[in-house]
Design an enzyme around this catalytic site. Sequence first.
Site, PDB file in Angstrom:
ATOM      1  N   ASP A  95      -9.533  22.308 -64.256  1.00 13.60           N
ATOM      2  CA  ASP A  95     -10.523  21.832 -65.206  1.00 13.60           C
ATOM      3  C   ASP A  95     -11.185  23.073 -65.820  1.00 13.60           C
ATOM      4  O   ASP A  95     -10.922  24.207 -65.416  1.00 13.60           O
ATOM      5  CB  ASP A  95     -11.531  20.901 -64.513  1.00 13.60           C
ATOM      6  CG  ASP A  95     -12.197  19.953 -65.494  1.00 13.60           C
ATOM      7  OD1 ASP A  95     -12.651  18.873 -65.102  1.00 13.60           O
ATOM      8  OD2 ASP A  95     -12.240  20.309 -66.699  1.00 13.60           O
TER       9      ASP A  95
HETATM   10  C1  GLC Z   1     -14.093  18.898 -69.164  1.00 14.58           C
HETATM   11  C2  GLC Z   1     -13.686  17.710 -68.315  1.00 14.58           C
HETATM   12  C3  GLC Z   1     -12.216  17.395 -68.396  1.00 14.58           C
HETATM   13  C4  GLC Z   1     -11.691  17.798 -69.754  1.00 14.58           C
HETATM   14  C5  GLC Z   1     -11.763  19.317 -69.817  1.00 14.58           C
HETATM   15  C6  GLC Z   1     -11.236  19.850 -71.154  1.00 14.58           C
HETATM   16  O1  GLC Z   1     -15.143  19.582 -68.578  1.00 14.58           O
HETATM   17  O2  GLC Z   1     -14.076  17.700 -66.953  1.00 14.58           O
HETATM   18  O3  GLC Z   1     -12.055  15.986 -68.155  1.00 14.58           O
HETATM   19  O4  GLC Z   1     -10.358  17.360 -69.913  1.00 14.58           O
HETATM   20  O5  GLC Z   1     -13.087  19.792 -69.596  1.00 14.58           O
HETATM   21  O6  GLC Z   1     -12.033  19.433 -72.204  1.00 14.58           O
END
Ligand code: GLC
Length: 745
Positions: free
Chosen positions: A271
């Site tokens: 993430d």
């Molecule tokens: C965010 C989220 C995730 C998302 C990622 C990219 O913080 O936790 O679900 O896909 O970053 O945007």
Amino acid sequence: MNKKRTGMKMSISSDKEVAKRVKALLKKMSLEEKIGQLNQVGGADFAPGPKAEDQIRKGGAGSVLWLNDTKRFNELQKIAVEESPSGIPLLFALDVIHGYHTIFPVPLAMASSWDPNVPEKSQTVAAKEARAAGLHWTFGPMLDICRDARWGRIVEGAGEDPYLGAAMAAAQVRGFQGNDISNPERMLACAKHFAGYGYSDGGRDYDPVYLSETQLRNIVLPPFKAAVKAGVATFMSAYMDLNDVPASGNRWLLRQVLRKEWGFGGFVVSDAFAVANMVIQGHARDRLDAALRGIKAGLNMDMSSYTYTEGMVKLVKNGLLKVSEIEELVRPILALKIKMGLFENPYVDEGLLEKVIALPEHRQISRWSAQRSMVLLRNEGGLLPLSKDLKNVAVIGPLADSMEATEGSWMVFGHKPAVVTVLQGIRAKLPGAQVTYSPGPEIRRDIPSWFESMMAGEVRKPAQSPEEAEAAFQAALETARAADQVIMVLGETDLMAGEAASRASLDLPGRQEELLKAVAALGKPVVLVLLNGRPLSVNWAAEHIPAILEAWEPGTEGGHAVADILFGDVNPGGKLPVSFPRKGSHAPLYYARNLTHSPEGSPMYNPRYWDGLPVPLYPFGYGLSYTTFEFSNLKVSKSKVKVGKSVTVSVDVTNTGKVTGDEVAQLYIHQKWGTDTRPMRELKGFERITLQPRETKKVTFRLGPDELQYWSTNAGKWIQDATEFDIWVGADSTATLHADLKVVN
Ligand code: GLC
């Protein structure tokens, strides 16, 4: 390698051929370039870090995210393909969670359809539009099971149940990826957030999660396993500590379960910033240590924290990492780029998007998805459907004409003005009527969302003063007073659910309930439409407002879909994928609980709270229709079956009302005793069917080892007991039509 490519040529995608091409690429790539493939660059201004172009030019990037600009995609791709040492194309990624340009109901709403065709068809359109824009990879489906409605991200998932969640997971993967990822109208899907993210204490987003292996394997992991079975190309590791090990550095999750047990052959991205975050979480000593832990755990790609590109050469030099370990994680990334045909067709036609998003069937599918996702919670005295002959209707509430609330969560890359709000949908349905509108007092979070500063092209208005709010309250009352029928549109704004949007209460925010009570006191017929991303404790409304429609966050055509249902052009057939608690403090609240020695209805029953029973306002699987249904003739093909063998369960469903409608037949089991105690009910089958008035259909389910086995931490493995089962089939998780089944050795 031919660096100049033109024309659309299909890629070579046989596994053997792919492996050969990957091997040849690795042979010629430098160590820095191999590490570069494991690096995902933040492509938006809010993303800190070195300039994207510079990293791409030296072969230091495998993917770019948070960019949503077709022309820019081609510019960066040209640098990668024509200027970097090995010319390896980039993967462009974005959160296309429920639509790219045409917006569909949020995933929690799609799950409420209990129809896998809804997410599959919706995500098919989403992929087609996103690919036409130049994107290759979406960070969806989100598969986190959640049983605590205080958690804001419940909106992104399929609710509380692993069986329904698994069905929706596979359907979304099919929608995004189809059965051939070299198809230029498909995109890579990403099963996230692996795993357990929806189980933080109190639903507090990002907080640590403690789960037993029983909970992980029987509740949390099944939707992820279903995604792997459906061929999902990528995974995303979750932010939080899982049993004190961050998911991004968790070998048990990423190597033992995902690769060793499930045979997953794609790749895992962290993430956002989650590799470097392991230092903040007090898990890694420093960025170098964090990078090492990620790689050793089997995390292929670092999302925009740059720990891999910063430290991996040093780790190899220090003998802490072998080049072969790096190559092991690079292979699936290269393989997917080859299978997608990106080496042959790295660029996007910049004139394609406007043609694709103009296709009328996209909005038609959005409207259809929204219609099937809405849940009728109450319809006392058959107030609904309303007559189209109404002449004077008041539409009241802060969300009635809100583009944001109608499109819903995860629109950080820009809301789409094409949305049809509930007010617009009702006006379109009643062209000859006077449809007045008054928002009443605004609603907003007590603590603003940090997403507000990132919302593409949106400036949020300053807060209303108490005087302005009171004036708006009185104006709304006046509007209601002058009408014959009132439609209240209440709930939550788009930023009140989603990421970093947990809340302690599940009440209607602001003065909405006060306004609802004041309007109801006028004595006019009132219909309540809810726009929200989580269950809400609408206890007063449930007692005093005759008709309540749960519309969730329905997307671009949401207003039309609401009007279709309110005025009877569509008979609602959705069912709740999550229990509705009466209070936030009753959460976590879910139907699949153990009996305990003091179950409801027994002489030993103890009301778990003396200040109010924690029973759901509306149970899992619940939803009404404009007609009625009857379940009868429940049969099990055998009353006794051997372990490992299957039986067929059948039931007749009859439409006993006057209009055609959909019912969802739901099958629940309860293992009465065994190695482990098992929940008093577990969903193990469902089917949504359409019935004409007085029509009867037979619905059949298969019950076998797949449905009857479970992971026993007691036994340390998957087992199926020789034991006895209750079987219920009906319209929700309180079904009473019952049969018995005995399983013997
Ligand atoms: C965010 C989220 C995730 C998302 C990622 C990219 O913080 O936790 O679900 O896909 O970053 O945007």
